[in-house]
Design a protein around this motif. Structure first.
Motif, PDB file in Angstrom:
ATOM      1  N   VAL A   1     -13.508 -12.163 -15.851  1.00 15.09           N
ATOM      2  CA  VAL A   1     -14.599 -11.805 -16.764  1.00 15.09           C
ATOM      3  C   VAL A   1     -15.926 -11.841 -16.008  1.00 15.09           C
ATOM      4  CG1 VAL A   1     -15.691 -12.296 -18.971  1.00 15.09           C
ATOM      5  CG2 VAL A   1     -13.279 -12.876 -18.625  1.00 15.09           C
TER       6      VAL A   1
ATOM      7  N   THR B   1     -19.956 -11.701 -16.282  1.00 22.43           N
ATOM      8  CA  THR B   1     -21.132 -11.834 -17.148  1.00 22.43           C
ATOM      9  C   THR B   1     -22.348 -12.122 -16.265  1.00 22.43           C
ATOM     10  OG1 THR B   1     -20.781 -14.221 -17.469  1.00 22.43           O
ATOM     11  CG2 THR B   1     -19.720 -12.725 -19.042  1.00 22.43           C
TER      12      THR B   1
ATOM     13  N   ASN C   1     -24.095  -9.664 -22.604  1.00 28.28           N
ATOM     14  CA  ASN C   1     -23.058 -10.696 -22.505  1.00 28.28           C
ATOM     15  C   ASN C   1     -22.205 -10.777 -23.768  1.00 28.28           C
ATOM     16  OD1 ASN C   1     -23.609 -11.967 -19.831  1.00 28.28           O
ATOM     17  ND2 ASN C   1     -25.587 -12.387 -20.757  1.00 28.28           N
TER      18      ASN C   1
ATOM     19  N   LEU D   1     -18.038 -10.527 -23.947  1.00 27.10           N
ATOM     20  CA  LEU D   1     -17.359 -11.766 -24.340  1.00 27.10           C
ATOM     21  C   LEU D   1     -16.631 -11.589 -25.673  1.00 27.10           C
ATOM     22  CD1 LEU D   1     -20.087 -14.367 -23.296  1.00 27.10           C
ATOM     23  CD2 LEU D   1     -17.870 -13.960 -22.190  1.00 27.10           C
TER      24      LEU D   1
ATOM     25  N   VAL E   1     -13.987 -16.467 -14.030  1.00 27.19           N
ATOM     26  CA  VAL E   1     -15.259 -16.052 -14.638  1.00 27.19           C
ATOM     27  C   VAL E   1     -16.360 -15.961 -13.593  1.00 27.19           C
ATOM     28  CG1 VAL E   1     -17.004 -16.599 -16.373  1.00 27.19           C
ATOM     29  CG2 VAL E   1     -14.598 -17.125 -16.832  1.00 27.19           C
TER      30      VAL E   1
ATOM     31  N   GLY F   1     -20.721 -16.537 -19.215  1.00 34.01           N
ATOM     32  CA  GLY F   1     -19.298 -16.523 -19.521  1.00 34.01           C
ATOM     33  C   GLY F   1     -18.671 -17.894 -19.357  1.00 34.01           C
TER      34      GLY F   1
END
Length: 288
Positions: free
Chosen positions: A81, A83, A93, A97, A118, A123
């Protein structure tokens, strides 16, 4: 009345200061966005050449087996992920998410069925607050990240798949379209689909010691390159979202200033009218 006028003047001054800050942040984000787009463009030739070489090996060889090309039962799924570290980026974000959370809820019945890697403090903090374990995290990326900045998490995600610790790997990031539009994506990275190349005739290569060994070295690097490309897309999306958010904040501040100024002028006019009325009334009383 004088106290009310002073309060309105303070509100106008405060909003003007806020507008100066948001305008400056908008201009900084716009400048950084241009550099981020240039870096994304600059990274493409390497990615395309690596893709060409991998496609050439795959097309010229038969019977090559590699864990990254083999589909297996997805007992444990990995999600990488991407962010940002900071906010003030609109829904940048929150959108990605939310998309990841929906994927986890819809695809899995237990946290044992997935693992997260992440990039970005937003995140990391989001999943920690929900008690979701994170296998690897990277924070404090610059606005112009290098591959070395994300090498640790990219290599860990790819290696875990190669070793059989995970059975699928998905990239979760915001795809950059323009400064106004960023689309949250959840893309399957591993296992890799057969690599094709649309750039014309493939160049032939001689391999030492063998095509299978070379492919075994190139595939992890190719996967890591795709992760880095997603990071660059995410960074461009973040800066585009920041520029848009700060632009909207600047416009809202200007609108508030106009409203406060109108209120101030009306209050000032009412105060002057009241003073004139009082003077006239006093003069009339003195004459009588």
């Amino acid at each position: 009345m004088a106290k009310g006028i002073r309060e309105i003047k303070r509100q106008i001054k405060s909003t003007q200061n806020t507008r100066q800050i948001t305008k400056a942040m908008e201009m900084v984000a716009a400048s950084k966005l241009r550099r981020a787009q240039e870096k994304t463009e600059a990274a493409r030739p390497y990615s395309e050449k690596l893709r060409e070489v991998v496609a050439s090996i795959a097309s010229a060889s038969t019977g090559i087996r590699h864990p990254m090309l083999e589909k297996r039962e997805a007992r444990k799924t990995a999600y990488l992920v991407i962010t940002s570290d900071r906010g003030l980026a609109g829904g940048y974000n929150a959108n990605v998410l939310r998309r990841v959370s929906n994927e986890l809820r819809d695809r899995h019945s237990s946290p044992d069925e997935y693992v997260l890697y992440v990039i970005g403090r937003k995140g990391r903090d989001y999943f920690r607050r929900r008690g979701i374990e994170i296998a690897e995290t990277v924070t404090e990326l610059s606005d112009s990240p290098s591959f070395a900045d994300i090498k640790t998490v990219a290599a860990r995600a790819v290696q875990d798949y190669e070793l059989g610790h995970t059975d699928a790997l998905y990239l979760c990031y915001n795809q950059f379209v323009n400064a106004l539009t960023q689309i949250p994506q959840v893309e399957a990275l591993l296992p890799m689909e057969p690599v094709s190349f649309d750039g014309g005739a493939l160049q032939s290569y001689e391999f030492e010691p063998s095509a299978e060994v070379v492919l075994g070295e190139l595939l992890p690097r190719y996967a890591e390159t795709l992760i880095y490309k997603a990071v660059l897309e995410g960074k461009a999306s973040e800066l585009g979202a920041k520029m848009t958010a700060m632009g909207s904040a600047t416009k809202n501040a200007s609108k508030l200033i106009n409203e406060y100024t109108l209120t101030y002028n009306r209050a000032r006019q009412a105060a002057i009218t009241q003073e004139i009325t009082e003077i006239v009334a006093g003069a009339s009383a003195a004459q009588s």
